[in-house]
Design an enzyme around this catalytic site. Structure first.
Site, PDB file in Angstrom:
ATOM      1  N   ARG A   1       4.147 -10.583  -0.794  1.00  0.00           N
ATOM      2  CA  ARG A   1       4.539 -10.856   0.611  1.00  0.00           C
ATOM      3  C   ARG A   1       5.377 -12.125   0.735  1.00  0.00           C
ATOM      4  NH1 ARG A   1      -0.915  -9.436   0.136  1.00  0.00           N
ATOM      5  NH2 ARG A   1      -1.600  -7.477   1.165  1.00  0.00           N
TER       6      ARG A   1
ATOM      7  N   LYS B   1      -3.830 -12.389   0.773  1.00  0.00           N
ATOM      8  CA  LYS B   1      -4.535 -12.118   2.143  1.00  0.00           C
ATOM      9  C   LYS B   1      -6.185 -12.551   1.651  1.00  0.00           C
ATOM     10  CE  LYS B   1      -1.827  -9.320   4.792  1.00  0.00           C
ATOM     11  NZ  LYS B   1      -2.073  -8.213   5.908  1.00  0.00           N
TER      12      LYS B   1
ATOM     13  N   HIS C   1       9.827  -7.596   3.855  1.00  0.00           N
ATOM     14  CA  HIS C   1       8.720  -6.604   3.570  1.00  0.00           C
ATOM     15  C   HIS C   1       9.435  -5.534   3.014  1.00  0.00           C
ATOM     16  CE1 HIS C   1       4.589  -5.328   3.761  1.00  0.00           C
ATOM     17  NE2 HIS C   1       5.074  -4.212   4.110  1.00  0.00           N
TER      18      HIS C   1
ATOM     19  N   ARG D   1       9.074  -5.634  -0.626  1.00  0.00           N
ATOM     20  CA  ARG D   1       7.602  -5.150  -0.988  1.00  0.00           C
ATOM     21  C   ARG D   1       7.392  -3.609  -1.160  1.00  0.00           C
ATOM     22  NH1 ARG D   1       2.415  -7.122  -1.505  1.00  0.00           N
ATOM     23  NH2 ARG D   1       0.868  -5.927  -0.179  1.00  0.00           N
TER      24      ARG D   1
ATOM     25  N   HIS E   1      -3.610  -4.536  -2.479  1.00  0.00           N
ATOM     26  CA  HIS E   1      -4.444  -3.947  -1.279  1.00  0.00           C
ATOM     27  C   HIS E   1      -5.860  -3.864  -1.488  1.00  0.00           C
ATOM     28  CE1 HIS E   1      -0.430  -2.013  -0.097  1.00  0.00           C
ATOM     29  NE2 HIS E   1      -0.593  -2.967   0.708  1.00  0.00           N
TER      30      HIS E   1
ATOM     31  N   TYR F   1       2.913   4.164   0.813  1.00  0.00           N
ATOM     32  CA  TYR F   1       4.366   4.249  -0.187  1.00  0.00           C
ATOM     33  C   TYR F   1       4.498   5.520  -0.894  1.00  0.00           C
ATOM     34  CZ  TYR F   1       3.815  -0.667   0.961  1.00  0.00           C
ATOM     35  OH  TYR F   1       3.733  -2.102   1.648  1.00  0.00           O
TER      36      TYR F   1
END
Length: 191
Positions: A37, A61, A137, A140, A163, A172
């Site tokens: 990110r 994150k 993004h 990514r 994730h 994806y």
């Protein structure tokens, strides 16, 4: 997602004859090499990249850490920036340099935040003549789609992207009918 032609144009956009161009090239290379990110890219510090191990530590994150391998070209572009670009950016005449640990530094010698990296990405997109709809993004998304298209398993891509949920990674996996046919022909015992 960027096409192969758009990626080629984007990677040709930085001016490699100047420190800012070397930084921009390293930013793009680490972007596509890691699937990071933009906020993760802005937080990379010098100690996070291990050239000998060919990997980078990303802080995602929720402060979740992950290690992502780097390919030879990414290491080469990164080292060129560290040797020939970053030291010059750290020593602008008016500031006298500082002890900044961030990998990506501005032409004023300061750490670049995600807004500054996003701005540089937009500059490079325009210079490459790519649609302004392309966002950071998209790098990514391209990273994940290319890995899956190249045969990487969904769990590995989940780990690389950081994730928490596999369902997040599944966005994806939009495969074309030709890819599906090829997968069946290659993997099904009666295909």
């Amino acid at each position: 997602m960027l096409t192969a032609e758009e990626l080629a144009a984007l990677f040709d956009a930085p001016d490699l004859s100047c420190p800012v161009g070397l930084r921009d090239a390293a930013m793009l290379e680490l972007f596509i090499a890691t699937g990071a990110r933009i906020s993760e890219l802005s937080r990379i510090e010098l100690g996070d990249v291990c050239v000998a191990e060919r990997q980078v530590r990303l802080l995602g994150k929720g402060s979740k850490e992950r290690i992502v391998p780097l390919y030879a070209r990414a290491i080469e572009v990164y080292e060129r920036y560290l040797e020939n670009g970053r030291p010059i950016l750290l020593r602008p005449p008016a500031l006298g340099g500082d002890a900044c640990r961030a990998v990506f530094v501005s032409d004023r010698g300061r750490a670049m935040n995600s807004d500054a990296l996003r701005y540089r990405f937009d500059v490079l997109i325009r210079r490459a003549g790519i649609s302004s709809d392309i966002t950071p993004h998209a790098m990514r998304h391209t990273f994940a789609t290319e890995l899956l298209g190249g045969g990487a398993d969904l769990r590995s891509v989940q780990e690389l992207l950081g994730h928490a949920s596999l369902s997040t990674t599944q966005i994806y996996t939009h495969l074309t009918p030709d890819r599906l046919k090829s997968a069946v022909a290659r993997a099904h015992p009666r295909g």
